[in-house]
Design an enzyme around this catalytic site. Structure first.
Site, PDB file in Angstrom:
ATOM      1  N   ASP A   1       3.289  -3.476   0.844  1.00  0.00           N
ATOM      2  CA  ASP A   1       2.595  -3.964   0.271  1.00  0.00           C
ATOM      3  C   ASP A   1       1.955  -4.581   1.493  1.00  0.00           C
ATOM      4  O   ASP A   1       2.294  -4.397   2.810  1.00  0.00           O
ATOM      5  CB  ASP A   1       3.061  -5.675  -0.231  1.00  0.00           C
TER       6      ASP A   1
ATOM      7  N   HIS B   1       6.872  -3.873   3.763  1.00  0.00           N
ATOM      8  CA  HIS B   1       5.324  -4.044   4.426  1.00  0.00           C
ATOM      9  C   HIS B   1       4.590  -3.454   4.889  1.00  0.00           C
ATOM     10  O   HIS B   1       5.723  -3.051   6.394  1.00  0.00           O
ATOM     11  CB  HIS B   1       5.322  -5.439   5.102  1.00  0.00           C
TER      12      HIS B   1
HETATM   13 NI    NI Z   1       2.155  -8.998  -0.228  1.00  0.00          NI
END
Ligand code: NI
Length: 470
Positions: free
Chosen positions: A280, A425
């Site tokens: 992400d 991430h």
């Molecule tokens: Ni996020």
């Protein structure tokens, strides 16, 4: 006399007063239409159940007969809309007669009837099932169904969309299951349109199935009665009505079915041993590239939930992600908390971001992940409207917090199992450090790395989610 308070009687009196006026008006209309002086009107009323009277009104003239059997509860909130509806039906009939006046003058009869049946759907939930038949010359017979459902305790009518779930994903699902059980192929768009005005659809539920009664012109030219087994429909019934409408025996069957479904799903997942790794908040100026190299080295496919603002900043990196065959997914414009912003902003965060991502990478995102996993029913609707699935996760590596490659690796691998969706991430150096180690370890355990869209099929979840993974 002691059963009703004085104002109840005043209310009843008032309803009768209004009805008398309405009837008077119609008698005039009827006389004009039928050119007759010999109209007889008989009104009968009988007690048929506790608190329910059935009122039968029979009209007869030289050119038509009309029989209206309408229940009467002495509850204003229920009686008034029913009367209003019945009156409208009768008005339609008179207009139909007016349009066919020449036929009637030739001595052809016209008939009108409203029949009502009373069904107890549960102890408190009662349904009046009404059917209207109109015919002016026998050949032009017209039938229509209508249901009024109410709670006897609260004296309130229950609209269908209180009984069935309301989100766009459910409406799409209901349209699909209606079509599946229809005798002829129907237009899904037409059904969805009808489902927008749920209140106008007649329905019924018994021990085994949920039934929709569509009227001519609703979804097809004729009356369509569509029975859907409860085992395929329970999922669409709201929590408020689930226990009221689904009996214990059916509930047991449904639980068994769910258990069997879960067993099969775990079997499929175990056989395929797929895992979906997701990144992400990128793309990132340097870390995304390092992660792409690691994925390439292990022949692994992953999913990148991108912020469209970052896609604008790093279009080249976003394109490289697409070129290497990873799934390009949507994570909003600016990482807004979609539970905190207004609906207009939330819609943009879901839809506009998808457009920007498509413009830059050439790929239309199929998956949307709301920032922080926060979403509302409206956000779910926006996601469905733009043909994206709501994707969450089953394993949180907490990489943003750990900032330690060993810890991130442990968090990713320790709880991994077939069908997991792992959240990371691609904006942290320590995450990029951990990725090759995670891939190596999971590959040794025999996992195949797939995109979330690929995994979705094996999970067998609803098309639009929300999807958490195993
Ligand atoms: Ni996020």
């Amino acid at each position: 006399m002691k059963y009703f308070k004085w104002y109840t009687w005043v209310g009843i009196g008032l309803v009768f007063f209004i009805l008398t006026i309405a009837l008077g008006k119609f008698t005039i209309l009827v006389k004009e239409v039928a050119h007759t002086e010999s109209l007889s009107v008989i009104v009968n009323s009988e007690q048929i159940d506790t608190g329910i009277r059935m009122e039968t009104e029979t009209k007869e003239s030289d050119s038509f007969t009309s029989v209206k059997r309408v229940p009467f509860l002495q509850m204003k909130e229920i009686d008034v809309p029913i009367r209003k509806w019945a009156t409208e039906q009768e008005k339609d009939f008179y207009q139909e007669m007016e349009a066919n006046e020449t036929l009637l003058n030739k001595g052809i009869d016209a008939h009108f009837s409203i029949e009502s049946e009373i069904r107890n759907l549960s102890d408190d939930i009662i349904q009046f099932q009404m059917s209207v038949t109109q015919s002016v010359d026998g050949e032009h017979e017209y039938k229509l169904n209508k249901t009024f459902t109410f709670n006897r305790k609260t004296a309130k009518l229950i609209p269908l969309d209180h009984v069935t779930k309301n989100g766009k994903q459910y409406k799409k699902g209901i349209a699909k299951v209606i079509n599946k059980h229809s005798k002829e192929e129907l237009d899904n768009e037409l059904i969805k349109e009808r489902l927008q005005s749920m209140d106008a659809i007649a329905w019924d539920v018994d021990e085994t199935s949920f039934t929709f009664h569509f009227n001519p012109g609703d979804v097809s030219q004729k009356n369509e009665k569509i029975n859907i087994p409860l085992s395929e429909f329970y999922h669409y019934i709201t929590d408020d009505y689930y226990d009221l409408l689904i009996n214990e025996e059916m509930e047991q069957q449904i639980n068994d079915l769910e258990a069997e479904k879960e067993r099969k799903k775990q079997e499929t997942l175990a056989a395929k041993k797929q895992i979906a790794i997701t990144f992400d908040d990128g793309p990132h100026g340097s870390e995304t590239d390092r992660i792409l190299n690691a994925l390439d080295q292990y022949d692994a496919k992953a999913t990148f939930f991108m912020l469209s603002n970052n896609v604008k900043t790093y279009p080249g990196i976003a394109k490289r992600v697409a070129e290497q065959g990873h799934e390009i997914a949507n994570h909003s414009i600016s990482h807004a908390n979609l539970k905190a912003v207004n609906n207009e902003q939330a819609e943009k965060e879901v839809k506009d971001s998808a457009k920007v991502i498509e413009d830059v990478t050439g790929i239309k995102p199929k998956s949307f992940r709301p920032p922080y996993g926060n979403y509302t029913d409206d956000v779910m609707d926006f996601t469905v409207e733009s043909n994206q699935s709501m994707i969450l996760w089953s394993i949180d590596t907490a990489d943003w917090e750990a900032k330690n490659a060993k810890q991130i690796q442990y968090n990713a691998v320790a709880n991994a199992r077939p069908g997991s969706i792992i959240l990371m991430h691609d904006i942290h150096k320590t995450t990029a450090d951990a990725v090759p180690k995670i891939l190596k370890q999971l590959k040794q355990q025999g996992y195949e790395f797939v995109t979330v869209s690929e995994l979705q099929e094996s999970l067998g979840d609803d098309e639009y989610g929300p999807i958490y993974g195993n």
